[in-house]
Design a protein around this motif. Structure first.
Motif, PDB file in Angstrom:
ATOM      1  N   TRP A  52       0.829  -1.205   0.000  1.00 48.59           N
ATOM      2  CA  TRP A  52       0.000   0.000   0.000  1.00 48.59           C
ATOM      3  C   TRP A  52       0.863   1.255   0.000  1.00 48.59           C
ATOM      4  CZ3 TRP A  52      -4.983   1.288  -0.744  1.00 48.59           C
ATOM      5  CH2 TRP A  52      -5.356   2.593  -0.413  1.00 48.59           C
ATOM      6  N   PHE A  53       1.846   1.294   0.919  1.00 46.20           N
ATOM      7  CA  PHE A  53       2.705   2.473   0.980  1.00 46.20           C
ATOM      8  C   PHE A  53       3.575   2.589  -0.280  1.00 46.20           C
ATOM      9  CE2 PHE A  53       1.621   2.350   5.488  1.00 46.20           C
ATOM     10  CZ  PHE A  53       1.438   3.707   5.741  1.00 46.20           C
ATOM     11  N   GLY A  54       3.902   1.463  -0.895  1.00 44.57           N
ATOM     12  CA  GLY A  54       4.607   1.509  -2.164  1.00 44.57           C
ATOM     13  C   GLY A  54       3.772   2.181  -3.238  1.00 44.57           C
ATOM     14  N   ALA A  55       2.467   1.866  -3.268  1.00 50.33           N
ATOM     15  CA  ALA A  55       1.572   2.494  -4.242  1.00 50.33           C
ATOM     16  C   ALA A  55       1.483   3.999  -4.012  1.00 50.33           C
ATOM     17  CB  ALA A  55       0.181   1.859  -4.158  1.00 50.33           C
ATOM     18  N   MET A  56       1.390   4.413  -2.740  1.00 50.12           N
ATOM     19  CA  MET A  56       1.323   5.847  -2.436  1.00 50.12           C
ATOM     20  C   MET A  56       2.607   6.560  -2.839  1.00 50.12           C
ATOM     21  SD  MET A  56      -1.745   6.149  -1.271  1.00 50.12           S
ATOM     22  CE  MET A  56      -2.166   4.776  -2.366  1.00 50.12           C
ATOM     23  N   ALA A  57       3.756   5.926  -2.568  1.00 51.75           N
ATOM     24  CA  ALA A  57       5.038   6.531  -2.943  1.00 51.75           C
ATOM     25  C   ALA A  57       5.157   6.672  -4.456  1.00 51.75           C
ATOM     26  CB  ALA A  57       6.184   5.693  -2.389  1.00 51.75           C
ATOM     27  N   LEU A  58       4.728   5.651  -5.184  1.00 53.66           N
ATOM     28  CA  LEU A  58       4.788   5.720  -6.642  1.00 53.66           C
ATOM     29  C   LEU A  58       3.859   6.802  -7.190  1.00 53.66           C
ATOM     30  CD1 LEU A  58       4.883   1.918  -7.543  1.00 53.66           C
ATOM     31  CD2 LEU A  58       6.694   3.604  -7.945  1.00 53.66           C
ATOM     32  N   LEU A  59       2.718   6.996  -6.550  1.00 51.05           N
ATOM     33  CA  LEU A  59       1.811   8.065  -6.969  1.00 51.05           C
ATOM     34  C   LEU A  59       2.461   9.431  -6.797  1.00 51.05           C
ATOM     35  CD1 LEU A  59      -1.789   7.091  -5.786  1.00 51.05           C
ATOM     36  CD2 LEU A  59      -1.096   7.796  -8.087  1.00 51.05           C
ATOM     37  N   VAL A  60       3.144   9.620  -5.667  1.00 50.22           N
ATOM     38  CA  VAL A  60       3.821  10.899  -5.428  1.00 50.22           C
ATOM     39  C   VAL A  60       4.901  11.133  -6.481  1.00 50.22           C
ATOM     40  CG1 VAL A  60       5.321  12.155  -3.837  1.00 50.22           C
ATOM     41  CG2 VAL A  60       3.317  10.954  -2.961  1.00 50.22           C
ATOM     42  N   VAL A  61       5.689  10.095  -6.757  1.00 50.62           N
ATOM     43  CA  VAL A  61       6.746  10.230  -7.768  1.00 50.62           C
ATOM     44  C   VAL A  61       6.144  10.546  -9.136  1.00 50.62           C
ATOM     45  CG1 VAL A  61       8.518   8.960  -9.039  1.00 50.62           C
ATOM     46  CG2 VAL A  61       8.395   8.763  -6.548  1.00 50.62           C
ATOM     47  N   THR A  62       5.060   9.866  -9.479  1.00 50.17           N
ATOM     48  CA  THR A  62       4.452  10.042 -10.792  1.00 50.17           C
ATOM     49  C   THR A  62       3.789  11.399 -10.958  1.00 50.17           C
ATOM     50  OG1 THR A  62       4.031   7.660 -10.890  1.00 50.17           O
ATOM     51  CG2 THR A  62       2.830   9.037 -12.443  1.00 50.17           C
ATOM     52  N   LEU A  63       3.171  11.891  -9.903  1.00 58.63           N
ATOM     53  CA  LEU A  63       2.380  13.111 -10.011  1.00 58.63           C
ATOM     54  C   LEU A  63       3.122  14.372  -9.601  1.00 58.63           C
ATOM     55  CD1 LEU A  63      -0.997  11.806  -8.516  1.00 58.63           C
ATOM     56  CD2 LEU A  63      -0.376  12.022 -10.929  1.00 58.63           C
ATOM     57  N   ASN A  64       4.138  14.246  -8.762  1.00 61.04           N
ATOM     58  CA  ASN A  64       4.728  15.435  -8.148  1.00 61.04           C
ATOM     59  C   ASN A  64       6.227  15.632  -8.375  1.00 61.04           C
ATOM     60  OD1 ASN A  64       2.625  14.306  -5.599  1.00 61.04           O
ATOM     61  ND2 ASN A  64       2.169  16.150  -6.763  1.00 61.04           N
ATOM     62  N   LEU A  93      -1.551  -1.815  -5.624  1.00 60.62           N
ATOM     63  CA  LEU A  93      -2.837  -1.670  -4.932  1.00 60.62           C
ATOM     64  C   LEU A  93      -3.532  -3.022  -4.773  1.00 60.62           C
ATOM     65  CD1 LEU A  93      -4.270   1.585  -6.569  1.00 60.62           C
ATOM     66  CD2 LEU A  93      -3.417   1.314  -4.227  1.00 60.62           C
ATOM     67  N   VAL A  94      -3.482  -3.850  -5.816  1.00 61.71           N
ATOM     68  CA  VAL A  94      -4.093  -5.183  -5.731  1.00 61.71           C
ATOM     69  C   VAL A  94      -3.357  -6.034  -4.694  1.00 61.71           C
ATOM     70  CG1 VAL A  94      -4.506  -7.328  -6.976  1.00 61.71           C
ATOM     71  CG2 VAL A  94      -5.016  -5.139  -8.069  1.00 61.71           C
ATOM     72  N   LEU A  95      -2.034  -5.958  -4.685  1.00 61.70           N
ATOM     73  CA  LEU A  95      -1.263  -6.734  -3.719  1.00 61.70           C
ATOM     74  C   LEU A  95      -1.498  -6.257  -2.288  1.00 61.70           C
ATOM     75  CD1 LEU A  95       2.147  -7.121  -5.608  1.00 61.70           C
ATOM     76  CD2 LEU A  95       0.302  -8.799  -5.391  1.00 61.70           C
ATOM     77  N   ALA A  96      -1.878  -4.991  -2.119  1.00 59.35           N
ATOM     78  CA  ALA A  96      -2.193  -4.477  -0.780  1.00 59.35           C
ATOM     79  C   ALA A  96      -3.508  -5.024  -0.250  1.00 59.35           C
ATOM     80  CB  ALA A  96      -2.239  -2.949  -0.808  1.00 59.35           C
ATOM     81  N   GLN A  97      -4.377  -5.500  -1.132  1.00 59.34           N
ATOM     82  CA  GLN A  97      -5.646  -6.153  -0.805  1.00 59.34           C
ATOM     83  C   GLN A  97      -6.556  -5.311   0.114  1.00 59.34           C
ATOM     84  OE1 GLN A  97      -5.464 -10.295   0.212  1.00 59.34           O
ATOM     85  NE2 GLN A  97      -3.671 -10.684  -1.059  1.00 59.34           N
ATOM     86  N   PRO A  98      -6.888  -4.079  -0.294  1.00 61.07           N
ATOM     87  CA  PRO A  98      -7.768  -3.255   0.541  1.00 61.07           C
ATOM     88  C   PRO A  98      -9.180  -3.819   0.683  1.00 61.07           C
ATOM     89  CG  PRO A  98      -7.401  -2.241  -1.596  1.00 61.07           C
ATOM     90  CD  PRO A  98      -6.443  -3.377  -1.499  1.00 61.07           C
ATOM     91  N   VAL A  99      -9.679  -4.530  -0.329  1.00 61.41           N
ATOM     92  CA  VAL A  99     -11.025  -5.112  -0.224  1.00 61.41           C
ATOM     93  C   VAL A  99     -11.048  -6.201   0.841  1.00 61.41           C
ATOM     94  CG1 VAL A  99     -12.850  -6.339  -1.450  1.00 61.41           C
ATOM     95  CG2 VAL A  99     -11.507  -4.598  -2.643  1.00 61.41           C
ATOM     96  N   ARG A 100     -10.065  -7.064   0.819  1.00 60.78           N
ATOM     97  CA  ARG A 100     -10.003  -8.114   1.835  1.00 60.78           C
ATOM     98  C   ARG A 100      -9.797  -7.510   3.227  1.00 60.78           C
ATOM     99  NH1 ARG A 100      -9.883 -13.317   1.238  1.00 60.78           N
ATOM    100  NH2 ARG A 100      -9.440 -13.160  -0.992  1.00 60.78           N
ATOM    101  N   LEU A 101      -9.026  -6.443   3.300  1.00 59.25           N
ATOM    102  CA  LEU A 101      -8.835  -5.769   4.592  1.00 59.25           C
ATOM    103  C   LEU A 101     -10.162  -5.225   5.103  1.00 59.25           C
ATOM    104  CD1 LEU A 101      -7.029  -4.608   6.815  1.00 59.25           C
ATOM    105  CD2 LEU A 101      -6.649  -2.608   5.355  1.00 59.25           C
ATOM    106  N   ALA A 102     -10.966  -4.641   4.216  1.00 60.04           N
ATOM    107  CA  ALA A 102     -12.276  -4.131   4.625  1.00 60.04           C
ATOM    108  C   ALA A 102     -13.158  -5.258   5.152  1.00 60.04           C
ATOM    109  CB  ALA A 102     -12.953  -3.438   3.451  1.00 60.04           C
ATOM    110  N   MET A 103     -13.065  -6.438   4.563  1.00 55.35           N
ATOM    111  CA  MET A 103     -13.867  -7.567   5.004  1.00 55.35           C
ATOM    112  C   MET A 103     -13.407  -8.075   6.362  1.00 55.35           C
ATOM    113  SD  MET A 103     -14.226  -9.680   1.409  1.00 55.35           S
ATOM    114  CE  MET A 103     -15.199 -10.982   2.174  1.00 55.35           C
ATOM    115  N   GLU A 104     -12.110  -8.197   6.550  1.00 54.54           N
ATOM    116  CA  GLU A 104     -11.585  -8.797   7.767  1.00 54.54           C
ATOM    117  C   GLU A 104     -11.587  -7.838   8.957  1.00 54.54           C
ATOM    118  OE1 GLU A 104      -7.865 -10.727   7.228  1.00 54.54           O
ATOM    119  OE2 GLU A 104      -8.542 -11.950   5.533  1.00 54.54           O
TER     120      GLU A 104
END
Length: 332
Positions: A52-64, A93-104
């Motif tokens: 998850w934090f990897g996805a956020m870091a990549l977003l910052v690099v890509t956008l900013n 984002l898929v590897l972070a599994q936010p949907v499964r986290l919401a379920m559990e």
């Protein structure tokens, strides 16, 4: 247009307050979910949080970062950010599994609601390869082989919409095909592999067309805007090479990942364990055993050939069909 100087990697960072707000809220929600899992005694793997934090870091690099500054003026750098937005960031984002986290993390009632949403027929269609692969192809072709890039260089809101479309289309493609995220689907590994193999086609098409086209599709890019670097056509050809080799290379890595998961699944399958029901087996079951078998015959792990009663009913049905056919031939 006034030529710009070479962007500086340390100072040429841009601000995107709306994106930052979305990322902060999403990350806070993710961490709350992780904390709830821990309080409930559910072990949430650190690797998913790291993704998850990897996805956020990549977003910052890509956008900013200065990469974003280059991407506004060089087509080949813009192509690199495209690959990050449509493949790498959705993968994390898929590897972070936010949907499964919401379920559990939401208890039985909350988990049931999340499951109901993900298994709803509309959601299942949108996240199915039948929808996501054409959308993925349309996004790549429509944003590269038309006048979209030229229009985007002239209107900032188009660039923002492009970012959203890229992340969403990549996420929909990878959600049911990569990793163990709950997607409402249970695709077999062969289907996952073939889905990604088909999705490689648009990458190749776009890359080859950009490499071979003898006129710039987006004249705003290149030397005419920077005052240095490749001209618009050379810039476009380099971007095509990056899409072809880079896009196909990333897709090959995903194919290797799915192949590895496939091999592990087959290796770890216990002797005598029920095999997955294919669509052909399910059709055979529904067509011939609707009135002949007892018990649950709807689960993904149900094996029609491992149930004596079901197998007997199936054989009886075949015998009846054979007798009817023989009688018909005798009357003729």
């Amino acid at each position: 247009m006034t030529p710009m100087s070479r962007p500086d990697i340390l100072t040429d960072w841009t601000a995107t307050p709306v994106w930052w707000a979305v990322m902060i809220v999403a990350t806070a929600a993710y961490l709350v979910g992780v904390a709830r899992c821990r309080r409930a005694g559910v072990a949430w793997p650190w690797s998913r949080t790291a993704a998850w934090f990897g996805a956020m870091a990549l977003l910052v690099v890509t956008l900013n970062s200065s990469a974003a500054a280059f991407a506004h003026h060089l087509f080949w750098m813009h192509m690199i950010t495209h690959l990050l937005l449509i493949m790498v960031i959705p993968l994390t984002l898929v590897l972070a599994q936010p949907v499964r986290l919401a379920m559990e993390s939401s208890g039985p009632v909350g988990a049931g609601r999340v499951r109901a949403v993900m298994t709803h027929r509309v959601t299942r269609f949108v996240t199915s390869p039948a929808f996501s692969v054409p959308v993925y192809a349309a996004v790549l072709v429509g944003t590269h082989l038309t006048g979209f890039q030229q229009a985007m260089s002239e209107h900032g809101w188009i660039h923002t919409s492009e970012t959203v479309v890229y992340i969403v289309s990549g996420y929909l493609l990878l959600l049911p095909t990569i990793g163990g995220e709950f997607s409402g689907h249970d695709l077999s590994h062969p289907v996952r592999f073939v889905t990604l193999l088909i999705a490689m086609g648009p990458d190749t098409l776009v890359g080859i067309v950009l490499m071979l086209t003898d006129r710039p599709l987006a004249p705003a890019y290149g030397e005419s805007r920077l005052g240095w670097g490749p001209d618009a056509l050379a810039d476009q050809n380099i971007a095509g090479a990056i899409m072809w080799f880079g896009g196909d290379g990333l897709m090959m890595l995903l194919l290797v990942l799915v192949a590895g998961q496939w091999i592990r699944a087959e290796t770890h399958r216990k002797p005598g364990e029920s095999r997955r029901v294919s669509w052909l087996d399910r059709a055979r079951q529904e067509a011939t055993l609707a009135t002949g078998a007892q018990g649950d015959t709807t689960g993904d792990s149900y094996d029609i050939d491992g149930d004596d009663a079901a197998l007997a009913a199936y054989n009886a049905r075949l015998a009846a069909l054979h007798a009817a056919e023989s009688s018909s031939r005798t009357r003729r």
